[in-house]
Design a protein around this motif. Structure first.
Motif, PDB file in Angstrom:
ATOM      1  N   CYS A  48      39.730  17.426 106.003  1.00 46.19           N
ATOM      2  CA  CYS A  48      39.021  16.694 106.300  1.00 46.19           C
ATOM      3  C   CYS A  48      37.878  16.717 106.378  1.00 46.19           C
ATOM      4  O   CYS A  48      37.340  17.530 107.280  1.00 46.19           O
ATOM      5  CB  CYS A  48      39.296  14.937 107.206  1.00 46.19           C
ATOM      6  SG  CYS A  48      41.104  14.244 106.918  1.00 46.19           S
ATOM      7  N   ILE A  49      36.447  15.974 105.623  1.00 46.34           N
ATOM      8  CA  ILE A  49      35.330  16.376 105.810  1.00 46.34           C
ATOM      9  C   ILE A  49      34.552  15.202 106.871  1.00 46.34           C
ATOM     10  O   ILE A  49      34.873  14.316 105.364  1.00 46.34           O
ATOM     11  CB  ILE A  49      35.104  16.608 104.879  1.00 46.34           C
ATOM     12  CG1 ILE A  49      35.496  18.154 103.577  1.00 46.34           C
ATOM     13  CG2 ILE A  49      33.004  16.784 104.606  1.00 46.34           C
ATOM     14  CD1 ILE A  49      34.651  17.950 102.200  1.00 46.34           C
ATOM     15  N   ILE A  50      34.365  15.557 107.669  1.00 46.44           N
ATOM     16  CA  ILE A  50      33.496  14.154 108.741  1.00 46.44           C
ATOM     17  C   ILE A  50      32.266  14.367 108.976  1.00 46.44           C
ATOM     18  O   ILE A  50      32.141  15.611 108.444  1.00 46.44           O
ATOM     19  CB  ILE A  50      34.903  13.922 109.790  1.00 46.44           C
ATOM     20  CG1 ILE A  50      34.479  15.382 110.255  1.00 46.44           C
ATOM     21  CG2 ILE A  50      35.878  13.516 109.716  1.00 46.44           C
ATOM     22  CD1 ILE A  50      34.648  15.305 112.102  1.00 46.44           C
ATOM     23  N   SER A  55      24.980  12.848 106.973  1.00 45.21           N
ATOM     24  CA  SER A  55      25.156  14.101 106.985  1.00 45.21           C
ATOM     25  C   SER A  55      25.139  15.508 106.046  1.00 45.21           C
ATOM     26  O   SER A  55      25.023  16.100 105.347  1.00 45.21           O
ATOM     27  CB  SER A  55      26.017  13.949 108.288  1.00 45.21           C
ATOM     28  OG  SER A  55      27.805  13.711 107.663  1.00 45.21           O
ATOM     29  N   LYS A  57      28.373  13.866 103.521  1.00 52.22           N
ATOM     30  CA  LYS A  57      28.961  14.006 102.691  1.00 52.22           C
ATOM     31  C   LYS A  57      29.948  13.832 101.517  1.00 52.22           C
ATOM     32  O   LYS A  57      30.087  13.932 100.490  1.00 52.22           O
ATOM     33  CB  LYS A  57      30.262  13.064 104.192  1.00 52.22           C
ATOM     34  CG  LYS A  57      30.247  13.605 105.341  1.00 52.22           C
ATOM     35  CD  LYS A  57      31.485  12.812 106.026  1.00 52.22           C
ATOM     36  CE  LYS A  57      30.891  10.969 105.936  1.00 52.22           C
ATOM     37  NZ  LYS A  57      29.416  10.918 106.931  1.00 52.22           N
ATOM     38  N   SER A  58      28.958  12.179 101.289  1.00 47.45           N
ATOM     39  CA  SER A  58      28.846  12.060  99.876  1.00 47.45           C
ATOM     40  C   SER A  58      28.674  13.511  98.526  1.00 47.45           C
ATOM     41  O   SER A  58      29.011  13.224  97.843  1.00 47.45           O
ATOM     42  CB  SER A  58      28.625  10.539  99.841  1.00 47.45           C
ATOM     43  OG  SER A  58      29.619   9.852 100.458  1.00 47.45           O
ATOM     44  N   ASP A 179      37.268   9.716  98.921  1.00 51.50           N
ATOM     45  CA  ASP A 179      36.106   9.645  99.070  1.00 51.50           C
ATOM     46  C   ASP A 179      36.438   7.841 100.042  1.00 51.50           C
ATOM     47  O   ASP A 179      36.807   7.161  99.265  1.00 51.50           O
ATOM     48  CB  ASP A 179      34.413   8.790  98.217  1.00 51.50           C
ATOM     49  CG  ASP A 179      34.058   8.429  98.641  1.00 51.50           C
ATOM     50  OD1 ASP A 179      33.717   8.657 100.514  1.00 51.50           O
ATOM     51  OD2 ASP A 179      33.151   7.874  98.688  1.00 51.50           O
ATOM     52  N   VAL A 211      37.047  12.699 102.608  1.00 54.63           N
ATOM     53  CA  VAL A 211      35.835  12.712 102.843  1.00 54.63           C
ATOM     54  C   VAL A 211      35.734  11.339 103.981  1.00 54.63           C
ATOM     55  O   VAL A 211      36.071   9.470 103.367  1.00 54.63           O
ATOM     56  CB  VAL A 211      34.530  11.905 101.976  1.00 54.63           C
ATOM     57  CG1 VAL A 211      33.447  11.978 102.975  1.00 54.63           C
ATOM     58  CG2 VAL A 211      33.991  13.783 101.622  1.00 54.63           C
ATOM     59  N   HIS A 213      35.415   8.323 107.642  1.00 58.02           N
ATOM     60  CA  HIS A 213      34.735   7.736 109.178  1.00 58.02           C
ATOM     61  C   HIS A 213      35.857   7.726 110.072  1.00 58.02           C
ATOM     62  O   HIS A 213      36.044   7.664 110.627  1.00 58.02           O
ATOM     63  CB  HIS A 213      33.710   6.661 108.960  1.00 58.02           C
ATOM     64  CG  HIS A 213      33.193   6.969 108.445  1.00 58.02           C
ATOM     65  ND1 HIS A 213      32.296   6.411 107.261  1.00 58.02           N
ATOM     66  CD2 HIS A 213      31.711   7.475 109.272  1.00 58.02           C
ATOM     67  CE1 HIS A 213      31.277   6.912 107.251  1.00 58.02           C
ATOM     68  NE2 HIS A 213      30.571   7.350 108.310  1.00 58.02           N
ATOM     69  N   ASN A 224      39.510  19.895 109.818  1.00 62.22           N
ATOM     70  CA  ASN A 224      37.889  19.396 109.839  1.00 62.22           C
ATOM     71  C   ASN A 224      37.018  20.422 109.263  1.00 62.22           C
ATOM     72  O   ASN A 224      37.007  21.345 109.777  1.00 62.22           O
ATOM     73  CB  ASN A 224      38.586  18.104 110.688  1.00 62.22           C
ATOM     74  CG  ASN A 224      39.290  17.373 111.283  1.00 62.22           C
ATOM     75  OD1 ASN A 224      39.240  16.369 112.115  1.00 62.22           O
ATOM     76  ND2 ASN A 224      39.971  17.100 110.306  1.00 62.22           N
ATOM     77  N   LYS A 226      32.402  19.428 109.262  1.00 64.80           N
ATOM     78  CA  LYS A 226      32.282  18.616 109.946  1.00 64.80           C
ATOM     79  C   LYS A 226      30.547  19.101 109.399  1.00 64.80           C
ATOM     80  O   LYS A 226      30.226  20.162 110.125  1.00 64.80           O
ATOM     81  CB  LYS A 226      32.199  18.403 111.433  1.00 64.80           C
ATOM     82  CG  LYS A 226      31.635  17.923 112.430  1.00 64.80           C
ATOM     83  CD  LYS A 226      31.756  17.360 113.538  1.00 64.80           C
ATOM     84  CE  LYS A 226      30.929  16.118 114.333  1.00 64.80           C
ATOM     85  NZ  LYS A 226      31.138  15.344 115.520  1.00 64.80           N
ATOM     86  N   LEU A 227      30.014  18.193 108.980  1.00 61.15           N
ATOM     87  CA  LEU A 227      29.032  18.051 108.412  1.00 61.15           C
ATOM     88  C   LEU A 227      27.802  17.269 109.597  1.00 61.15           C
ATOM     89  O   LEU A 227      28.213  16.192 109.993  1.00 61.15           O
ATOM     90  CB  LEU A 227      28.707  17.326 107.187  1.00 61.15           C
ATOM     91  CG  LEU A 227      29.446  18.289 106.113  1.00 61.15           C
ATOM     92  CD1 LEU A 227      28.932  17.813 105.093  1.00 61.15           C
ATOM     93  CD2 LEU A 227      29.079  19.945 105.830  1.00 61.15           C
TER      94      LEU A 227
END
Ligand SMILES: Nc1ncnc2c1ncn2[C@@H]1O[C@H](COP(=O)(O)OP(=O)(O)OP(=O)(O)O)[C@@H](O)[C@H]1O
Ligand SMILES: [Mg+2]
Length: 242
Positions: A48-50, A55, A57-58, A179, A211, A213, A224, A226-227
């Motif tokens: 997961c990209i959180i 930040s 993500k998209s 997404d 991606v 929340h 995970n 995290k950006l």
């Protein structure tokens, strides 16, 4: 697109990012959406990209999905260096390797679930009978074998997302790129969809990158990323309360 890299083994590098930057010009001002991000995701991972709003993500999701290319740095998907490819080659790479799942389902109205799911196979040149057969199989896999002839307006939100997931897996992609897939679902249905991703990852060996929340989704992933402000500030197992 050659078939040389068809069968990646579990644990082989699927996505290799090195020093990725993405800049946008807003009038005279430069927006630095991604600032030097490097990581590798191997075949069979569940990531997961959180990170907070804004930040990157998209922006990252578009790059990973070959819908955009970096301003600087390199991205290799299944051995292909993405920034060296033109639009047609990028489209071919997407069709071959990636299934997309979006927050808003993006199903075609007034078209049965089986034909919604069969659509990517039409682009791949598969004949109608075979398309429907494989689409029905994918729908069975997501628990909707009894809804083949329904149209999307007669399905619940969770069922619509299952149809979208069936459409994403019908081509047997290496990568499921999602997404905010639980963004439009209540928490119970979101949890069912989360379980479905886990099963597909486990049973098909498909690499899952989401991606999100949604902390409930992120904490079930094995990894995970995290950006914050376009930079990677964490890469490891889910941390409680983050
Ligand atoms: N096409 C664009 N032109 C200009 N700036 C952009 C563009 N796309 C993204 N940005 C900027 O880049 C930064 C990162 O945006 P991005 O959409 O990747 O964030 P995000 O993490 O997905 O946020 P959210 O959680 O709100 O969806 C933001 O400051 C955004 O305004
Ligand atoms: Mg976003």
């Amino acid at each position: 697109m050659s078939d040389a890299t068809d069968a990646l083994a579990i644990g082989e590098p699927l996505m290799v990012l090195d020093g990725i930057h993405r800049r946008f010009m807003m009038g005279d001002e430069e927006v630095r959406a991604l600032r030097g991000v490097s990581f590798t995701i191997t075949k069979g991972e569940y990531v997961c990209i959180i990170g907070p709003s804004g930040s990157g993500k998209s922006t990252m999701m578009y790059l990973l999905g070959c819908l955009d290319t970096p301003s600087e740095g390199t991205y290799e998907l299944a051995g292909y260096e993405v920034s060296e490819l033109g639009d047609e080659e990028l489209a071919a790479l997407r069709n071959k390797y990636i299934g997309f799942v979006f927050q808003a389902f993006n199903l075609i109205p007034r078209t049965t679930t089986v034909d919604n799911v069969a659509l990517p196979l039409r682009y791949a040149g598969v004949g109608i009978g075979e398309r429907r057969r494989r689409a029905a199989q994918a729908l069975e896999r997501v628990g909707l074998g009894h809804r083949l002839d329904h149209t999307p307006d007669r399905l619940s939100g969770g069922e619509r997302q299952r149809v979208a997931i069936a459409r994403a897996i019908v081509t047997k992609p290496e990568l499921l790129l999602c997404d905010e897939p639980t963004g439009n679902l209540d928490s119970r249905v979101g949890a069912e969809i989360t379980r479905l991703f886990e099963e597909l990852n486990h049973d098909m060996g498909v690499t899952v990158v989401i991606v999100t929340h949604d902390p409930n989704l992120a904490k079930r992933a094995r990894r995970n990323i995290k950006l914050v402000d376009g930079q990677m500030v964490y890469d490891g197992p889910p941390q409680e309360g983050k």
